[in-house]
Design an enzyme around this catalytic site. Sequence first.
Site, PDB file in Angstrom:
ATOM      1  N   CYS A 124       0.813  -1.125  -0.074  1.00 32.56           N
ATOM      2  CA  CYS A 124       0.093  -0.046  -0.020  1.00 32.56           C
ATOM      3  C   CYS A 124       0.852   1.032  -0.158  1.00 32.56           C
ATOM      4  CB  CYS A 124      -0.693   0.098   1.148  1.00 32.56           C
ATOM      5  SG  CYS A 124      -1.968   1.368   1.141  1.00 32.56           S
ATOM      6  N   GLU A 182      -4.984   3.648 -10.907  1.00 32.58           N
ATOM      7  CA  GLU A 182      -5.587   2.179 -10.884  1.00 32.58           C
ATOM      8  C   GLU A 182      -6.747   2.187 -11.765  1.00 32.58           C
ATOM      9  OE1 GLU A 182      -6.457   0.700  -6.709  1.00 32.58           O
ATOM     10  OE2 GLU A 182      -5.944   3.159  -6.364  1.00 32.58           O
ATOM     11  N   TRP A 196      -9.256   6.095  -0.804  1.00 26.85           N
ATOM     12  CA  TRP A 196      -9.872   6.644  -1.965  1.00 26.85           C
ATOM     13  C   TRP A 196      -8.815   5.950  -3.252  1.00 26.85           C
ATOM     14  CZ3 TRP A 196      -8.587   9.939   2.139  1.00 26.85           C
ATOM     15  CH2 TRP A 196      -7.343  10.268   2.130  1.00 26.85           C
ATOM     16  N   ARG A 206      -0.280   4.754   2.848  1.00 27.97           N
ATOM     17  CA  ARG A 206      -0.309   4.403   4.502  1.00 27.97           C
ATOM     18  C   ARG A 206       0.038   5.751   5.287  1.00 27.97           C
ATOM     19  NH1 ARG A 206       3.959  -0.528   4.745  1.00 27.97           N
ATOM     20  NH2 ARG A 206       4.452   0.111   2.697  1.00 27.97           N
TER      21      ARG A 206
HETATM   22  C1  HEM Z   1      -6.623   6.267   1.693  1.00 30.18           C
HETATM   23  C2  HEM Z   1      -6.277   6.196   0.612  1.00 30.18           C
HETATM   24  C3  HEM Z   1      -5.441   4.998  -0.037  1.00 30.18           C
HETATM   25  C4  HEM Z   1      -4.903   4.635  -1.286  1.00 30.18           C
HETATM   26  C5  HEM Z   1      -4.733   6.159  -2.160  1.00 30.18           C
HETATM   27  C6  HEM Z   1      -4.283   3.620  -1.370  1.00 30.18           C
HETATM   28  C7  HEM Z   1      -3.575   2.954  -2.643  1.00 30.18           C
HETATM   29  C8  HEM Z   1      -3.497   1.799  -2.791  1.00 30.18           C
HETATM   30  C9  HEM Z   1      -3.077   1.402  -3.970  1.00 30.18           C
HETATM   31  C10 HEM Z   1      -2.841   2.103  -5.229  1.00 30.18           C
HETATM   32  C11 HEM Z   1      -2.866  -0.038  -3.907  1.00 30.18           C
HETATM   33  C12 HEM Z   1      -2.476  -1.055  -4.934  1.00 30.18           C
HETATM   34  C13 HEM Z   1      -3.770  -1.687  -5.659  1.00 30.18           C
HETATM   35  C14 HEM Z   1      -3.584  -2.244  -6.893  1.00 30.18           C
HETATM   36  O1  HEM Z   1      -2.341  -2.205  -7.416  1.00 30.18           O
HETATM   37  O2  HEM Z   1      -4.375  -3.092  -7.081  1.00 30.18           O
HETATM   38  C15 HEM Z   1      -3.018  -0.249  -2.602  1.00 30.18           C
HETATM   39  C16 HEM Z   1      -3.009  -1.868  -2.019  1.00 30.18           C
HETATM   40  C17 HEM Z   1      -3.310  -2.083  -0.846  1.00 30.18           C
HETATM   41  N1  HEM Z   1      -4.086  -1.013   0.474  1.00 30.18           N
HETATM   42 FE1  HEM Z   1      -4.058   0.782   0.258  1.00 30.18          FE
HETATM   43  N2  HEM Z   1      -4.593   2.707  -0.168  1.00 30.18           N
HETATM   44  C18 HEM Z   1      -5.423   3.591   0.743  1.00 30.18           C
HETATM   45  C19 HEM Z   1      -6.197   3.059   1.624  1.00 30.18           C
HETATM   46  C20 HEM Z   1      -5.973   1.819   2.441  1.00 30.18           C
HETATM   47  C21 HEM Z   1      -6.563   1.544   3.395  1.00 30.18           C
HETATM   48  C22 HEM Z   1      -7.409   2.361   4.514  1.00 30.18           C
HETATM   49  C23 HEM Z   1      -6.363   0.041   3.698  1.00 30.18           C
HETATM   50  C24 HEM Z   1      -6.819  -0.998   4.787  1.00 30.18           C
HETATM   51  C25 HEM Z   1      -7.220  -0.420   5.987  1.00 30.18           C
HETATM   52  C26 HEM Z   1      -5.450  -0.394   2.606  1.00 30.18           C
HETATM   53  C27 HEM Z   1      -4.947  -1.456   2.609  1.00 30.18           C
HETATM   54  C28 HEM Z   1      -4.295  -1.887   1.286  1.00 30.18           C
HETATM   55  C29 HEM Z   1      -3.899  -3.313   1.020  1.00 30.18           C
HETATM   56  C30 HEM Z   1      -4.076  -4.532   2.021  1.00 30.18           C
HETATM   57  C31 HEM Z   1      -3.262  -3.452  -0.239  1.00 30.18           C
HETATM   58  C32 HEM Z   1      -2.726  -4.595  -0.925  1.00 30.18           C
HETATM   59  C33 HEM Z   1      -3.844  -5.375  -1.716  1.00 30.18           C
HETATM   60  C34 HEM Z   1      -3.359  -6.786  -2.365  1.00 30.18           C
HETATM   61  O3  HEM Z   1      -2.327  -7.231  -2.016  1.00 30.18           O
HETATM   62  O4  HEM Z   1      -4.273  -7.014  -3.363  1.00 30.18           O
HETATM   63  N3  HEM Z   1      -5.163   0.787   1.990  1.00 30.18           N
HETATM   64  N4  HEM Z   1      -3.433   0.739  -1.784  1.00 30.18           N
HETATM   65  N1  LIG Z   2      -7.254   2.457  -3.529  1.00 27.49           N
HETATM   66  C1  LIG Z   2      -7.327   1.166  -3.287  1.00 27.49           C
HETATM   67  N2  LIG Z   2      -6.951   0.373  -4.404  1.00 27.49           N
HETATM   68  C2  LIG Z   2      -6.801  -1.004  -4.074  1.00 27.49           C
HETATM   69  C3  LIG Z   2      -6.256  -1.393  -2.701  1.00 27.49           C
HETATM   70  C4  LIG Z   2      -6.032  -2.676  -2.329  1.00 27.49           C
HETATM   71  C5  LIG Z   2      -6.521  -3.756  -3.282  1.00 27.49           C
HETATM   72  C6  LIG Z   2      -7.069  -3.424  -4.485  1.00 27.49           C
HETATM   73  C7  LIG Z   2      -7.403  -4.250  -5.603  1.00 27.49           C
HETATM   74  N3  LIG Z   2      -6.184  -4.631  -6.195  1.00 27.49           N
HETATM   75  C8  LIG Z   2      -6.447  -6.066  -6.851  1.00 27.49           C
HETATM   76  C9  LIG Z   2      -6.618  -5.412  -8.065  1.00 27.49           C
HETATM   77  C10 LIG Z   2      -7.041  -6.533  -9.148  1.00 27.49           C
HETATM   78  C11 LIG Z   2      -5.812  -7.306  -9.742  1.00 27.49           C
HETATM   79  C12 LIG Z   2      -4.489  -6.352  -9.333  1.00 27.49           C
HETATM   80  N4  LIG Z   2      -5.232  -5.032  -8.998  1.00 27.49           N
HETATM   81  C13 LIG Z   2      -7.181  -2.059  -4.862  1.00 27.49           C
HETATM   82  C14 LIG Z   2      -8.015   0.928  -2.012  1.00 27.49           C
HETATM   83  C15 LIG Z   2      -8.938  -0.194  -1.931  1.00 27.49           C
HETATM   84  C16 LIG Z   2      -9.350  -0.120  -0.529  1.00 27.49           C
HETATM   85  C17 LIG Z   2      -8.781   0.643   0.279  1.00 27.49           C
HETATM   86  S1  LIG Z   2      -7.534   1.529  -0.553  1.00 27.49           S
END
Ligand code: HEM
Ligand SMILES: N=C(Nc1cccc(CNC[C@@H]2CCCN2)c1)c1cccs1
Length: 355
Positions: free
Chosen positions: A63, A235, A230, A66
């Site tokens: 993420c 994305e 958000w 963070r």
């Molecule tokens: C507040 C704005 C936030 C932004 C802009 C953000 C942005 C992102 C982005 C761009 C990704 C990569 C997603 C992808 O490529 O599919 C990501 C992954 C992730 N985010 Fe954040 N995030 C935010 C908040 C949060 C929150 C609130 C949580 C949990 C409480 C969180 C937990 C995670 C997790 C667990 C992943 C990895 C998901 C996976 O492995 O598939 N994020 N985040």
């Molecule tokens: N901005 C966000 N994007 C996000 C975060 C975690 C996971 C995902 C979805 N990831 C899975 C997709 C589908 C395969 C690769 N990307 C999106 C957030 C979603 C929930 C909190 S932040």
Amino acid sequence: MEIEREQQAIAFLKQFYKETSRVGVSERIEEVFQEINVKGSYTLTLDELTYGAKLAWRNSNRCIGRLFWERMHVFDARGARTKGDVIEALKRHIMYATNEGKIIPTITIFPEGDVVRIWNHQLIRYAGYEKNGSVIGDPASLEFTRLCEALGWKGNGTDFDVLPLVFSIKGQPPVYYPIPEELVKEVRLHHPTYKSFNDLGLKWYAVPIIADMRLEIGGLSFFAAPFNGWYMGTEIGARNLADDFRYNRLEQVADQLNIERKKESSLWRDEALVELNRAVLHSFQRDGVSIVDHHTAAKQFQQFMKNEAKQQREVTGDWTWLIPPMSPAQTSIFHQTFHNEIKSPNFFYEDAPYQ
Ligand code: HEM
Ligand SMILES: N=C(Nc1cccc(CNC[C@@H]2CCCN2)c1)c1cccs1
């Protein structure tokens, strides 16, 4: 598992008490041991649950968002027992988090264990349909859409049909619940200068709410704990609408904007990608919906690393996900390395309940 759970409980409680400058951790540990002895498990206080969820976000190596880990609203839905309870909690989450566009990072935590399972990948997502060889909507949703239809749901067959909520309560068959339209905020995509962009008829939903990851705190597992932040613009603009295995709209965008695409070396893809991502950011900002561009997000991540260094905490990360899918080398993240150690509390993948 018991021993493992007690060790994880101790580690979490020590971290929670230390980081929040609380006293009396020994008494609390003793109390937890008693509860585990009697019931085989233990119950987190609301403060412990809240801090644990924030730690899980802070420990999410993939993420980039963070920096704001301490600012998340936690809904305690551990008392949810009936279908009605689950539906009300999920509607409350969507409304509260959307906040008319000024998105509030929010998590709703259902009962510990797998009592409740949410079958959606995200609470709000578009359907995908296969029709004589071509796909309508989101190809990533093909299987889940078929499952919804098997449960009795019927979509309108458009590119942007919002899927229903689907969840199960242990021992009961899954139910589906169409989300009331007024709860689903969407953004129609316009380009800041190319007026013809509107004719592409593109839009996306405002709030990404991940619903299929398992939250682990102090050795306890919460299989249903949907969380949202958000979007980062890429994305939507560089993946969801651009991947050839998703909406695959880059050719149409180029043609609509008269970007010549005869030769790869013209970099028409890159030009179309920039214009599509400009449209995403412009449209969300125009509609007052929170969104962050990948350059600002990378700067915020640098600030997060500074803050953590001040607290003598190492930032762990997964470089392959932290770099944005557009102009990655223009962000400082690209030029850094990260240790991808998995800490707990955290969020983990879980097999879908329907596989
Ligand atoms: C507040 C704005 C936030 C932004 C802009 C953000 C942005 C992102 C982005 C761009 C990704 C990569 C997603 C992808 O490529 O599919 C990501 C992954 C992730 N985010 Fe954040 N995030 C935010 C908040 C949060 C929150 C609130 C949580 C949990 C409480 C969180 C937990 C995670 C997790 C667990 C992943 C990895 C998901 C996976 O492995 O598939 N994020 N985040
Ligand atoms: N901005 C966000 N994007 C996000 C975060 C975690 C996971 C995902 C979805 N990831 C899975 C997709 C589908 C395969 C690769 N990307 C999106 C957030 C979603 C929930 C909190 S932040």
